[in-house]
Scaffold this motif. Structure first.
Motif, PDB file in Angstrom:
ATOM      1  N   LEU A 109       0.830  -1.199   0.000  1.00 46.70           N
ATOM      2  CA  LEU A 109       0.000   0.000   0.000  1.00 46.70           C
ATOM      3  C   LEU A 109       0.867   1.253   0.000  1.00 46.70           C
ATOM      4  CD1 LEU A 109      -2.751   1.350   0.091  1.00 46.70           C
ATOM      5  CD2 LEU A 109      -2.745   1.088   2.581  1.00 46.70           C
ATOM      6  N   SER A 110       1.976   1.202   0.710  1.00 48.38           N
ATOM      7  CA  SER A 110       2.869   2.360   0.754  1.00 48.38           C
ATOM      8  C   SER A 110       3.404   2.691  -0.634  1.00 48.38           C
ATOM      9  CB  SER A 110       4.043   2.096   1.704  1.00 48.38           C
ATOM     10  OG  SER A 110       4.801   0.972   1.269  1.00 48.38           O
ATOM     11  N   ARG A 111       3.604   1.672  -1.454  1.00 46.38           N
ATOM     12  CA  ARG A 111       4.110   1.917  -2.804  1.00 46.38           C
ATOM     13  C   ARG A 111       3.013   2.457  -3.716  1.00 46.38           C
ATOM     14  NH1 ARG A 111       7.605  -2.247  -6.661  1.00 46.38           N
ATOM     15  NH2 ARG A 111       8.258  -0.647  -8.159  1.00 46.38           N
ATOM     16  N   ILE A 112       1.776   2.049  -3.465  1.00 44.77           N
ATOM     17  CA  ILE A 112       0.657   2.608  -4.224  1.00 44.77           C
ATOM     18  C   ILE A 112       0.525   4.097  -3.934  1.00 44.77           C
ATOM     19  CG2 ILE A 112      -1.865   2.632  -4.441  1.00 44.77           C
ATOM     20  CD1 ILE A 112      -1.841  -0.389  -4.006  1.00 44.77           C
ATOM     21  N   LEU A 113       0.647   4.448  -2.661  1.00 46.64           N
ATOM     22  CA  LEU A 113       0.451   5.834  -2.250  1.00 46.64           C
ATOM     23  C   LEU A 113       1.643   6.716  -2.601  1.00 46.64           C
ATOM     24  CD1 LEU A 113      -1.173   5.279   1.268  1.00 46.64           C
ATOM     25  CD2 LEU A 113      -2.312   5.686  -0.914  1.00 46.64           C
ATOM     26  N   ALA A 114       2.845   6.147  -2.576  1.00 42.65           N
ATOM     27  CA  ALA A 114       4.037   6.933  -2.891  1.00 42.65           C
ATOM     28  C   ALA A 114       4.074   7.248  -4.383  1.00 42.65           C
ATOM     29  CB  ALA A 114       5.291   6.164  -2.485  1.00 42.65           C
ATOM     30  N   LEU A 115       4.628   8.389  -4.714  1.00 45.96           N
ATOM     31  CA  LEU A 115       4.707   8.813  -6.110  1.00 45.96           C
ATOM     32  C   LEU A 115       6.164   8.961  -6.530  1.00 45.96           C
ATOM     33  CD1 LEU A 115       1.974  11.630  -6.070  1.00 45.96           C
ATOM     34  CD2 LEU A 115       1.685   9.229  -6.723  1.00 45.96           C
ATOM     35  N   GLY A 116       6.505   8.344  -7.660  1.00 48.46           N
ATOM     36  CA  GLY A 116       7.827   8.546  -8.238  1.00 48.46           C
ATOM     37  C   GLY A 116       7.918   9.940  -8.838  1.00 48.46           C
ATOM     38  N   GLU A 117       9.124  10.347  -9.202  1.00 51.73           N
ATOM     39  CA  GLU A 117       9.316  11.713  -9.690  1.00 51.73           C
ATOM     40  C   GLU A 117       8.521  11.991 -10.965  1.00 51.73           C
ATOM     41  OE1 GLU A 117      10.819  14.075  -7.900  1.00 51.73           O
ATOM     42  OE2 GLU A 117      10.866  12.452  -6.435  1.00 51.73           O
ATOM     43  N   SER A 118       8.526  11.063 -11.905  1.00 53.26           N
ATOM     44  CA  SER A 118       7.772  11.284 -13.143  1.00 53.26           C
ATOM     45  C   SER A 118       6.267  11.219 -12.885  1.00 53.26           C
ATOM     46  CB  SER A 118       8.178  10.266 -14.210  1.00 53.26           C
ATOM     47  OG  SER A 118       8.062   8.941 -13.728  1.00 53.26           O
ATOM     48  N   GLU A 119       5.846  10.414 -11.909  1.00 54.61           N
ATOM     49  CA  GLU A 119       4.427  10.364 -11.546  1.00 54.61           C
ATOM     50  C   GLU A 119       3.980  11.692 -10.937  1.00 54.61           C
ATOM     51  OE1 GLU A 119       4.072   5.564 -10.539  1.00 54.61           O
ATOM     52  OE2 GLU A 119       4.521   6.992  -8.948  1.00 54.61           O
ATOM     53  N   LYS A 120       4.846  12.292 -10.139  1.00 53.40           N
ATOM     54  CA  LYS A 120       4.520  13.602  -9.562  1.00 53.40           C
ATOM     55  C   LYS A 120       4.335  14.648 -10.658  1.00 53.40           C
ATOM     56  CE  LYS A 120       7.016  12.847  -5.204  1.00 53.40           C
ATOM     57  NZ  LYS A 120       8.199  13.236  -4.393  1.00 53.40           N
ATOM     58  N   ILE A 121       5.193  14.595 -11.660  1.00 46.49           N
ATOM     59  CA  ILE A 121       5.084  15.542 -12.773  1.00 46.49           C
ATOM     60  C   ILE A 121       3.754  15.353 -13.496  1.00 46.49           C
ATOM     61  CG2 ILE A 121       6.053  16.195 -15.010  1.00 46.49           C
ATOM     62  CD1 ILE A 121       7.757  17.124 -12.723  1.00 46.49           C
ATOM     63  N   LEU A 122       3.404  14.108 -13.782  1.00 42.01           N
ATOM     64  CA  LEU A 122       2.148  13.812 -14.473  1.00 42.01           C
ATOM     65  C   LEU A 122       0.950  14.312 -13.673  1.00 42.01           C
ATOM     66  CD1 LEU A 122       0.513  12.264 -16.721  1.00 42.01           C
ATOM     67  CD2 LEU A 122       0.569  10.291 -15.182  1.00 42.01           C
ATOM     68  N   LEU A 123       0.945  14.049 -12.378  1.00 42.06           N
ATOM     69  CA  LEU A 123      -0.197  14.427 -11.546  1.00 42.06           C
ATOM     70  C   LEU A 123      -0.281  15.937 -11.349  1.00 42.06           C
ATOM     71  CD1 LEU A 123       0.022  11.400  -9.168  1.00 42.06           C
ATOM     72  CD2 LEU A 123      -2.083  12.125 -10.298  1.00 42.06           C
ATOM     73  N   LEU A 124       0.861  16.608 -11.254  1.00 38.20           N
ATOM     74  CA  LEU A 124       0.829  18.071 -11.178  1.00 38.20           C
ATOM     75  C   LEU A 124       0.282  18.645 -12.477  1.00 38.20           C
ATOM     76  CD1 LEU A 124       1.399  20.760  -9.812  1.00 38.20           C
ATOM     77  CD2 LEU A 124       3.773  20.605 -10.628  1.00 38.20           C
ATOM     78  N   HIS A 125       0.683  18.070 -13.591  1.00 35.87           N
ATOM     79  CA  HIS A 125       0.167  18.489 -14.892  1.00 35.87           C
ATOM     80  C   HIS A 125      -1.356  18.325 -14.938  1.00 35.87           C
ATOM     81  CE1 HIS A 125       0.566  18.077 -19.575  1.00 35.87           C
ATOM     82  NE2 HIS A 125      -0.090  19.159 -19.210  1.00 35.87           N
ATOM     83  N   ALA A 126      -1.840  17.194 -14.436  1.00 34.97           N
ATOM     84  CA  ALA A 126      -3.288  16.951 -14.414  1.00 34.97           C
ATOM     85  C   ALA A 126      -4.003  17.971 -13.530  1.00 34.97           C
ATOM     86  CB  ALA A 126      -3.568  15.530 -13.922  1.00 34.97           C
ATOM     87  N   LEU A 127      -3.442  18.241 -12.359  1.00 33.40           N
ATOM     88  CA  LEU A 127      -4.059  19.209 -11.447  1.00 33.40           C
ATOM     89  C   LEU A 127      -4.120  20.600 -12.064  1.00 33.40           C
ATOM     90  CD1 LEU A 127      -2.522  18.167  -8.008  1.00 33.40           C
ATOM     91  CD2 LEU A 127      -4.933  18.092  -8.636  1.00 33.40           C
ATOM     92  N   LEU A 128      -3.034  21.009 -12.686  1.00 34.60           N
ATOM     93  CA  LEU A 128      -3.022  22.335 -13.306  1.00 34.60           C
ATOM     94  C   LEU A 128      -3.962  22.387 -14.512  1.00 34.60           C
ATOM     95  CD1 LEU A 128       0.778  23.222 -13.088  1.00 34.60           C
ATOM     96  CD2 LEU A 128      -1.093  24.253 -11.789  1.00 34.60           C
ATOM     97  N   SER A 129      -4.060  21.293 -15.240  1.00 34.10           N
ATOM     98  CA  SER A 129      -4.945  21.265 -16.411  1.00 34.10           C
ATOM     99  C   SER A 129      -6.413  21.357 -16.019  1.00 34.10           C
ATOM    100  CB  SER A 129      -4.719  19.978 -17.217  1.00 34.10           C
ATOM    101  OG  SER A 129      -3.434  19.957 -17.786  1.00 34.10           O
ATOM    102  N   LYS A 130      -6.774  20.706 -14.923  1.00 34.15           N
ATOM    103  CA  LYS A 130      -8.186  20.599 -14.555  1.00 34.15           C
ATOM    104  C   LYS A 130      -8.609  21.528 -13.417  1.00 34.15           C
ATOM    105  CE  LYS A 130      -8.593  17.220 -17.502  1.00 34.15           C
ATOM    106  NZ  LYS A 130      -9.370  17.390 -18.762  1.00 34.15           N
ATOM    107  N   ASP A 131      -7.646  22.054 -12.667  1.00 35.33           N
ATOM    108  CA  ASP A 131      -7.977  22.880 -11.500  1.00 35.33           C
ATOM    109  C   ASP A 131      -7.026  24.075 -11.423  1.00 35.33           C
ATOM    110  OD1 ASP A 131      -9.648  23.278  -9.238  1.00 35.33           O
ATOM    111  OD2 ASP A 131      -8.147  22.421  -7.896  1.00 35.33           O
ATOM    112  N   PHE A 132      -6.731  24.644 -12.578  1.00 37.24           N
ATOM    113  CA  PHE A 132      -5.656  25.632 -12.694  1.00 37.24           C
ATOM    114  C   PHE A 132      -5.840  26.826 -11.768  1.00 37.24           C
ATOM    115  CE2 PHE A 132      -3.684  29.395 -14.575  1.00 37.24           C
ATOM    116  CZ  PHE A 132      -2.380  28.951 -14.734  1.00 37.24           C
ATOM    117  N   HIS A 133      -7.015  27.420 -11.765  1.00 39.53           N
ATOM    118  CA  HIS A 133      -7.202  28.672 -11.026  1.00 39.53           C
ATOM    119  C   HIS A 133      -7.105  28.479  -9.513  1.00 39.53           C
ATOM    120  CE1 HIS A 133      -8.007  30.788 -14.671  1.00 39.53           C
ATOM    121  NE2 HIS A 133      -9.037  30.031 -14.969  1.00 39.53           N
TER     122      HIS A 133
END
Length: 366
Positions: A109-133
């Protein structure tokens, strides 16, 4: 902008599970996907420390599937992958989760919850794309404030950032949706006055306090998952060294028009955060072909923009510099060079779709 968030969806790692559950290409309703998400999460080895947002109930799972839809990991209209979910399943980082889902291995479970560096980039991109303001202004405020409590953040975000985000969103909407946002904006303009009218005991029991808690803490926890905020102790946040080190580049992205997000995000932020090496056209073509083979099994129709996004993240995950724009150029090159084996057409909405990419890797090395 994500207008409704549930306070229990604090861990972005569960979105990775949602994406991998959809890799087989079988359309799934939100309810069925929620049940699969809960079952899959329960079969992971629970070695994680107690933290906000752990998935334990059907309600939790339903809320995470809704978040996956909001952030482009799940497409409710097709029952399949959204663009960011499609990008994730093309990353090698997803391999351990795929094995867990197929029963080949048991994930921690800890590995599911932990994010690798490229995963963090992808998820930040998603957050900014969908919740930018919301996300962009929370980051700008946090970088300026440096250290704050959850209560301070709830007050500033709900009484200053949230109303401004609604104003910006309302300008781009029409008809009924615009009226709904304007109605919410009218309420948000009175949040501070209403909050100050409560005693401390009344405040934490109020419906408005519940709205504050559902809207703000999950976003702070998302930024914590991404390594942009640290939590020195319960209810306390401070900006991370990673955020401050790369803030100049991120600030450029956040101050650009949202319409230019994709270009600026890859050009400025991604390049500064990760030590990526250059890749020639042949390497990019190889990754493009590999990504297409993954997506052609996972989605009914492979949109060109999604293929380019997925290829870029597959390359970034492997340590190569790439952007969706350069991948698109490589696709055009391949379609010219192999016009009898690279096919694209237009969907009903006018977006390009790739219907064939039948090239052997050995051919590209000749």
């Amino acid at each position: 902008m994500i207008l409704e968030v549930h306070g229990d969806v604090c861990r972005l790692g569960y979105l990775k599970v949602v994406a991998c559950l959809l890799e087989d290409g079988v359309p799934r309703s939100p309810d069925y996907l929620s049940s699969l998400l809960l079952e899959t999460s329960k079969t992971a080895e629970n070695d994680a420390v107690e933290q906000l947002g752990l998935l334990r109930t059907e309600v939790n799972a339903t809320n995470y599937v809704k978040l996956a839809s909001e952030l482009g990991f799940y497409d409710k209209s097709t029952g399949g992958l959204g663009p960011f979910g499609a990008a994730y399943i093309c990353m090698n980082s997803a391999s351990h989760l795929k094995k867990h889902i197929t029963g080949e291995d048991t994930a921690l479970l800890s590995r599911i919850l932990a994010l690798g560096e490229s995963e963090k980039i992808l998820l930040l991109h998603a957050l900014l794309s969908k919740d930018f303001h919301m996300i962009s202004n929370i980051l700008l405020w946090a970088a300026k404030t440096r250290e704050f409590t959850r209560q301070q953040a709830m007050e500033v975000i709900m009484e200053e950032i949230y109303p401004e985000a609604l104003r910006r969103v309302a300008k781009k909407l029409t008809d009924r949706r615009r009226q709904l946002v304007l109605k919410e904006l009218e309420s948000a303009a009175r949040f501070r006055e209403e909050r100050l009218g409560y005693s401390k005991v009344e405040w934490i029991r109020s419906r408005l306090y519940a709205k504050y808690r559902h809207t703000v803490p999950p976003r702070l926890e998302w930024l914590s998952d991404l390594g942009l905020l640290d939590k020195p102790r319960r209810g306390k946040y401070m900006v991370s060294k990673i955020l401050m080190k790369n803030f100049r580049e991120l600030e450029i992205v956040l101050n650009k028009p949202v319409e230019r997000l994709d270009q600026s995000f890859f050009s400025y932020f991604v390049q500064s955060v990760l030590p990526l090496r250059s890749a020639g056209r042949q390497v990019e073509a190889q990754f493009l072909t590999e990504a297409y083979r993954v997506l052609s099994k996972a989605v009914h129709k492979v949109r060109l923009d999604v293929l380019c996004l997925a290829t870029a993240y597959r390359m970034i995950d492997a340590g190569y510099r790439s952007t969706p724009a350069t991948v698109s150029q490589t696709f055009s090159y391949l379609s010219f060079l192999y016009s009898d084996r690279v096919f694209a057409n237009y969907s009903e909405d006018g977006s390009p779709e790739v219907s064939g990419l039948d090239i052997e890797l050995s051919e590209m090395n000749e």
